[in-house]
Design a protein around this motif. Structure first.
Motif, PDB file in Angstrom:
ATOM      1  N   HIS A 132       0.821  -1.206   0.000  1.00  0.00           N
ATOM      2  CA  HIS A 132       0.000   0.000   0.000  1.00  0.00           C
ATOM      3  C   HIS A 132       0.854   1.255   0.000  1.00  0.00           C
ATOM      4  O   HIS A 132       2.002   1.226   0.427  1.00  0.00           O
ATOM      5  N   ALA A 133       0.241   2.333  -0.424  1.00  0.00           N
ATOM      6  CA  ALA A 133       0.856   3.656  -0.341  1.00  0.00           C
ATOM      7  C   ALA A 133      -0.240   4.648   0.066  1.00  0.00           C
ATOM      8  O   ALA A 133      -0.638   5.505  -0.719  1.00  0.00           O
ATOM      9  N   VAL A 146      -3.023   0.400  -4.137  1.00  0.00           N
ATOM     10  CA  VAL A 146      -2.932  -0.983  -3.688  1.00  0.00           C
ATOM     11  C   VAL A 146      -2.227  -1.799  -4.770  1.00  0.00           C
ATOM     12  O   VAL A 146      -2.685  -1.864  -5.906  1.00  0.00           O
ATOM     13  N   ASP A 147      -1.110  -2.409  -4.390  1.00  0.00           N
ATOM     14  CA  ASP A 147      -0.309  -3.198  -5.313  1.00  0.00           C
ATOM     15  C   ASP A 147      -0.685  -4.669  -5.151  1.00  0.00           C
ATOM     16  O   ASP A 147      -0.436  -5.277  -4.110  1.00  0.00           O
ATOM     17  N   LEU A 148      -1.286  -5.241  -6.196  1.00  0.00           N
ATOM     18  CA  LEU A 148      -1.753  -6.629  -6.189  1.00  0.00           C
ATOM     19  C   LEU A 148      -0.752  -7.608  -6.800  1.00  0.00           C
ATOM     20  O   LEU A 148      -1.069  -8.786  -6.948  1.00  0.00           O
ATOM     21  N   SER A 149       0.435  -7.143  -7.134  1.00  0.00           N
ATOM     22  CA  SER A 149       1.367  -7.988  -7.882  1.00  0.00           C
ATOM     23  C   SER A 149       1.796  -9.237  -7.106  1.00  0.00           C
ATOM     24  O   SER A 149       2.231 -10.215  -7.712  1.00  0.00           O
ATOM     25  N   ARG A 202      -1.792  -2.406  -9.983  1.00  0.00           N
ATOM     26  CA  ARG A 202      -1.758  -1.318  -8.992  1.00  0.00           C
ATOM     27  C   ARG A 202      -3.049  -0.536  -9.171  1.00  0.00           C
ATOM     28  O   ARG A 202      -3.271   0.047 -10.227  1.00  0.00           O
ATOM     29  N   GLN A 203      -3.892  -0.565  -8.127  1.00  0.00           N
ATOM     30  CA  GLN A 203      -5.226   0.032  -8.230  1.00  0.00           C
ATOM     31  C   GLN A 203      -5.419   1.152  -7.220  1.00  0.00           C
ATOM     32  O   GLN A 203      -4.981   1.051  -6.072  1.00  0.00           O
TER      33      GLN A 203
END
Length: 126
Positions: A51-52, A73-76, A98-99
């Motif tokens: 997260h950021a 939100v980074d789903l990688s 990344r959403q």
């Protein structure tokens, strides 16, 4: 909230988690709908989310005090698994890894901030 949400999504239920301590109202209802769908479809999540988060609006004078948090939100490193086979299920094609997500948080009587609204934009990359 994310720690407890991750616990719940790893088992497709909020039982045994403290999700209700950190999420309420529309956010909690949305998470519970997700979990019910996951249980119905025999899916769980594995891996980690990154997260950021950034507070973009703070209304300290409001009653109750509220804030808006924008997150990337980074789903990688996050995978959906079919619990009947153990096989990974790919994310929908075209969905960014990344959403952008937005949360509204409110400060409760005990001083704890709770997520009351949460929206992930599965079409918008960040």
């Amino acid at each position: 909230m994310w720690t407890e949400r991750t616990k719940a999504y790893r088992q497709a239920t909020s039982e045994g988690t403290d999700l209700e301590r950190y999420a309420a109202l529309d956010a909690l209802r949305g998470f519970e709908r997700d979990l019910a769908r996951m249980k119905e479809n025999d899916t769980v999540f594995r891996g980690e989310l990154r997260h950021a988060p950034e507070v973009t609006v703070l209304r300290a004078d409001a009653r109750p005090p509220t804030a808006t948090v924008e997150d990337c939100v980074d789903l990688s490193r996050w995978r959906v698994l079919d619990t009947t086979t153990g096989w990974p299920i790919p994310l929908p094609s075209g969905q960014p890894l990344r959403q952008a997500a937005t949360a509204t948080v409110e400060r409760g009587d005990g001083g704890r901030w709770m997520v009351t609204e949460y929206t992930a934009d599965t079409t918008r990359s960040c």
